[in-house]
Motif scaffolding. Structure first.
Motif, PDB file in Angstrom:
ATOM      1  N   PRO A  48      28.612  90.939  54.822  1.00  0.00           N
ATOM      2  CA  PRO A  48      27.873  90.453  56.001  1.00  0.00           C
ATOM      3  C   PRO A  48      27.115  91.555  56.749  1.00  0.00           C
ATOM      4  O   PRO A  48      26.235  91.273  57.542  1.00  0.00           O
ATOM      5  N   VAL A  49      27.500  92.832  56.520  1.00  0.00           N
ATOM      6  CA  VAL A  49      26.771  93.953  57.134  1.00  0.00           C
ATOM      7  C   VAL A  49      26.260  94.853  56.020  1.00  0.00           C
ATOM      8  O   VAL A  49      27.027  95.271  55.153  1.00  0.00           O
ATOM      9  N   MET A  58      22.801  92.837  60.138  1.00  0.00           N
ATOM     10  CA  MET A  58      23.867  91.832  60.260  1.00  0.00           C
ATOM     11  C   MET A  58      23.204  90.473  60.094  1.00  0.00           C
ATOM     12  O   MET A  58      22.249  90.168  60.817  1.00  0.00           O
ATOM     13  N   TRP A  59      23.687  89.676  59.148  1.00  0.00           N
ATOM     14  CA  TRP A  59      22.930  88.473  58.766  1.00  0.00           C
ATOM     15  C   TRP A  59      23.846  87.278  58.520  1.00  0.00           C
ATOM     16  O   TRP A  59      25.016  87.427  58.214  1.00  0.00           O
ATOM     17  N   ILE A  60      23.247  86.085  58.699  1.00  0.00           N
ATOM     18  CA  ILE A  60      23.900  84.830  58.274  1.00  0.00           C
ATOM     19  C   ILE A  60      22.840  83.981  57.579  1.00  0.00           C
ATOM     20  O   ILE A  60      21.638  84.170  57.801  1.00  0.00           O
ATOM     21  N   TYR A  66      17.371  82.871  56.541  1.00  0.00           N
ATOM     22  CA  TYR A  66      18.268  83.982  56.871  1.00  0.00           C
ATOM     23  C   TYR A  66      17.997  84.386  58.312  1.00  0.00           C
ATOM     24  O   TYR A  66      16.829  84.577  58.691  1.00  0.00           O
ATOM     25  N   ALA A  77      29.824  94.130  66.413  1.00  0.00           N
ATOM     26  CA  ALA A  77      29.422  93.184  65.353  1.00  0.00           C
ATOM     27  C   ALA A  77      29.834  91.756  65.673  1.00  0.00           C
ATOM     28  O   ALA A  77      29.061  90.814  65.442  1.00  0.00           O
ATOM     29  N   SER A  78      31.029  91.571  66.243  1.00  0.00           N
ATOM     30  CA  SER A  78      31.486  90.202  66.527  1.00  0.00           C
ATOM     31  C   SER A  78      30.594  89.543  67.577  1.00  0.00           C
ATOM     32  O   SER A  78      30.320  88.344  67.508  1.00  0.00           O
ATOM     33  N   VAL A  80      27.353  90.186  67.979  1.00  0.00           N
ATOM     34  CA  VAL A  80      26.083  89.870  67.303  1.00  0.00           C
ATOM     35  C   VAL A  80      26.237  88.609  66.459  1.00  0.00           C
ATOM     36  O   VAL A  80      25.379  87.720  66.490  1.00  0.00           O
ATOM     37  N   TYR A  81      27.363  88.479  65.724  1.00  0.00           N
ATOM     38  CA  TYR A  81      27.556  87.280  64.891  1.00  0.00           C
ATOM     39  C   TYR A  81      27.742  86.033  65.749  1.00  0.00           C
ATOM     40  O   TYR A  81      27.210  84.965  65.421  1.00  0.00           O
ATOM     41  N   LEU A  84      24.282  85.055  66.678  1.00  0.00           N
ATOM     42  CA  LEU A  84      23.505  84.444  65.583  1.00  0.00           C
ATOM     43  C   LEU A  84      23.915  82.990  65.365  1.00  0.00           C
ATOM     44  O   LEU A  84      23.076  82.115  65.157  1.00  0.00           O
ATOM     45  N   TYR A  85      25.224  82.718  65.426  1.00  0.00           N
ATOM     46  CA  TYR A  85      25.691  81.326  65.271  1.00  0.00           C
ATOM     47  C   TYR A  85      25.281  80.473  66.475  1.00  0.00           C
ATOM     48  O   TYR A  85      24.972  79.288  66.334  1.00  0.00           O
TER      49      TYR A  85
END
Length: 424
Positions: A48-49, A58-60, A66, A77-78, A80-81, A84-85
């Motif tokens: 994921p990174v 950092m992507w989903i 994407y 990171a948490s 940022v994720y 994104l969600y």
């Protein structure tokens, strides 16, 4: 630290839309994302990174898009994720479906949302109901709305507008529990837990203060009232409206609710769960000729409860053909594209047993590749029932105008990741 820039890419890696928040990462760095992704995929090291030099991606992936955040710092990171969600959630609220076409058709609104959702790389207003007050999808309305920033943005209660009025004041509380069960081929339960959520539909005037009481074991322990059944909740997550300091000090769930529908909290209960629908299966494979399947389903819950829309999904060999079925209730159908038999039972009372038999032909030339053995999976929903025994003891609604409001509570148990392995 948080994100430097946010990009939305199509499946080929072409940038559809982007927003540079900090200007400390070269925007052309995104060109390295797709080659990196393909290289990691080929090596079976998808992560994921990903990093290129000092830049981290950092992507989903969502649908055919994407969503990528870039940074050159040691970011959280948490955070940022989670952002994104949240971005996916907000875009879905606005455009119903989030895919390449909806981004291209609404790029002006997307730019406005990206401006409001994040500032200098830090998440800001992420509540779609509040955003919809001043970022609308009609251009004319947009100009009017911009002249007045809604109080909710500057307000301490950013998730609820002032001046809400209802003729009838009501709160609907849904306690929904999903059961995750894994049973091995010998019939032993390997793992099981309960994942629950409490959802609200609030139709209350003004700025009400709500207090929710549950049969929480820690609370009963603190107050010395250890009577009746209590539940031990773990991994409790709350909506931002809940006063966490109050919950931590005396376990009181106190909040000013968002208007309309919202998830108040989620929790997990790590306990041994007896499978509510028990499946016994006998699968006999006669090489070069046929497969005989016998599946027995038994409701292991109270007789007064009824499971609705039960689906038992039984895997079959990929080269099976000419299906024949016999069921004691419901109906079975073959889904060849998924190599499954789906046995559907509309209404399944507790304590009852039902039987399904299936017969498939096999080709005379055997498939040389060893096939995997997917488990039998079950889907169901049981209303007015919770496995954990969680109860809403009270819901107090206090509003300065002193109106009377009605709370309604509904309990639902449903299947989560519910798998039973087979010998064949």
């Amino acid at each position: 630290m948080s994100a430097s820039a946010i990009f939305v890419l199509d499946l080929k890696g072409k940038v559809l839309i982007c927003r540079n928040y900090k200007g400390d990462v070269d925007m052309s760095e995104i060109d390295h994302f797709m080659p990196l992704l393909m290289q990691h995929e080929e090596e079976g090291l998808l992560c994921p990174v990903m990093s290129h030099g000092s830049v981290h991606f950092m992507w989903i992936k969502h649908s055919n898009l994407y969503l990528v955040a870039t940074t050159n710092k040691n970011s959280n990171a948490s955070l940022v994720y989670a952002f994104l969600y949240k971005l996916v959630e907000v875009f879905t609220e606005y455009f119903k479906e989030l895919e390449e076409e909806s981004i291209q058709d609404n790029f002006v609104v997307v730019y406005e949302l990206l401006d409001e959702l994040m500032d200098f790389g830090f998440p800001q207003t992420t509540d779609s109901k509040i955003l919809q007050e001043y970022i609308t999808q009609e251009g004319a309305k947009l100009e009017v709305a911009k002249s007045k920033v809604p109080t909710t943005v500057t307000n301490a209660v950013s998730w609820r507008s002032e001046g809400i009025k209802y003729k009838k004041n009501e709160v609907f509380i849904d306690v929904i529990e999903s059961i995750n069960v894994l049973v091995n081929a010998n019939g032993s339960v390997m793992s099981s837990d309960i994942v629950g959520s409490i959802k609200l539909k609030t139709m209350l005037s003004g700025m009400p203060e709500l207090r929710l009481g549950l049969n929480d074991r820690v609370l009963f322990g603190l107050t010395g009232r250890d009577k009746g059944k209590t539940v031990m909740m773990e991994d409790v997550k709350f909506h931002q409206c809940v006063r966490l300091s109050r919950f931590e000090s005396d376990r009181t769930i106190s909040f000013i609710p968002p208007d309309g529908e919202s998830e108040l909290m989620s929790y997990r209960i790590n306990t041994h769960v007896k499978p509510l629908i028990w499946i016994e299966s006998v699968i006999e494979k006669f090489s070069h000729s046929r497969v005989e399947i016998m599946v027995k389903a038994k409701g292991q819950f109270k007789k007064q409860s009824v499971a609705n829309n039960v689906e038992v999904r039984v895997p079959v060999p990929s080269d099976a053909d000419s299906p024949k079925f016999k069921t004691s209730t419901g109906n079975a159908k073959y889904v060849p594209e998924k190599n499954l038999v789906v046995w559907t039972i509309k209404s399944f009372p507790g304590g009852k047993e039902f039987l399904m038999r299936a017969h498939f032909g096999l080709p005379s030339v055997e498939n040389e590749e060893a096939e995997s053995k997917p488990p039998i999976t079950v889907k169901f929903e049981i209303p007015y029932f919770t496995v954990s025994g969680i109860q809403v003891r009270y819901m107090k609604i206090i509003e300065k105008s002193g109106y009377q409001a009605l709370p309604w509570v509904r309990y639902i148990t449903q299947s989560g990741d519910y798998q039973l392995r087979t010998n064949v």
